[in-house]
Motif scaffolding. Structure first.
Motif, mmCIF file in Angstrom:
data_model
loop_
_atom_site.group_PDB
_atom_site.id
_atom_site.type_symbol
_atom_site.label_atom_id
_atom_site.label_comp_id
_atom_site.label_asym_id
_atom_site.label_seq_id
_atom_site.Cartn_x
_atom_site.Cartn_y
_atom_site.Cartn_z
ATOM 1 N N ALA A 1 1.100 -1.396 0.004
ATOM 2 C CA ALA A 1 0.128 -0.009 0.014
ATOM 3 C C ALA A 1 0.664 1.307 0.039
ATOM 4 N N HIS A 2 0.397 2.339 -0.720
ATOM 5 C CA HIS A 2 1.049 3.578 -0.526
ATOM 6 C C HIS A 2 0.319 4.422 0.288
ATOM 7 N N ALA A 3 1.273 5.303 0.894
ATOM 8 C CA ALA A 3 0.527 6.293 1.837
ATOM 9 C C ALA A 3 0.090 7.524 1.003
ATOM 10 N N GLU A 4 -0.754 8.119 1.622
ATOM 11 C CA GLU A 4 -1.365 9.310 0.761
ATOM 12 C C GLU A 4 -0.308 10.338 0.446
ATOM 13 N N ARG A 5 -0.621 10.918 -0.666
ATOM 14 C CA ARG A 5 0.207 12.131 -1.116
ATOM 15 C C ARG A 5 -0.578 13.312 -1.538
ATOM 16 N N PRO A 6 0.039 14.548 -1.575
ATOM 17 C CA PRO A 6 -0.488 15.726 -1.680
ATOM 18 C C PRO A 6 -1.577 15.540 -3.212
ATOM 19 N N ALA A 7 -2.792 16.062 -3.018
ATOM 20 C CA ALA A 7 -3.489 16.245 -4.226
ATOM 21 C C ALA A 7 -3.146 17.029 -5.149
ATOM 22 N N ASP A 8 -3.490 16.663 -6.639
ATOM 23 C CA ASP A 8 -3.153 17.480 -7.705
ATOM 24 C C ASP A 8 -4.272 17.435 -8.558
ATOM 25 N N PRO A 9 -4.180 18.908 -9.062
ATOM 26 C CA PRO A 9 -5.691 19.148 -9.856
ATOM 27 C C PRO A 9 -5.803 18.282 -11.019
ATOM 28 N N PHE A 10 -4.751 17.738 -11.880
ATOM 29 C CA PHE A 10 -4.856 16.668 -12.731
ATOM 30 C C PHE A 10 -3.558 15.577 -12.465
ATOM 31 N N ARG A 11 -4.261 14.308 -12.257
ATOM 32 C CA ARG A 11 -3.410 13.135 -11.663
ATOM 33 C C ARG A 11 -2.277 13.000 -12.838
ATOM 34 N N ASN A 12 -1.146 12.939 -12.749
ATOM 35 C CA ASN A 12 0.133 12.533 -13.508
ATOM 36 C C ASN A 12 0.413 13.687 -14.364
#
Length: 62
Positions: free
Chosen positions: A40-51
């Motif tokens: 599992a990956h820990a949460e990361r900061p949200a981005d307006p557009f993923r990748n």
């Protein structure tokens, strides 16, 4: 007919000059089970557009 100029009127334009770019690196923890079957990956900061390279501050500057 003679033409004379009495004064100059300024023409103003707004020009955007970005000051600089800064790369902020986030390290995301990866958790693996004891048997190695699940991870599992820990949460990361949200981005307006993923990748995407479009970050919130970059989109705001456009």
């Amino acid at each position: 007919m003679a033409v004379s100029f009495t004064e100059k009127e300024p023409a103003k334009r707004l020009v955007f000059h970005p000051a600089s770019f800064e790369v902020i690196e986030h390290h995301v923890e990866v958790y693996v089970s004891a048997d190695g079957g699940n991870f599992a990956h820990a949460e990361r900061p949200a981005d307006p557009f993923r990748n995407s390279l479009a970050t919130a501050s970059l989109v705001a500057g456009i």
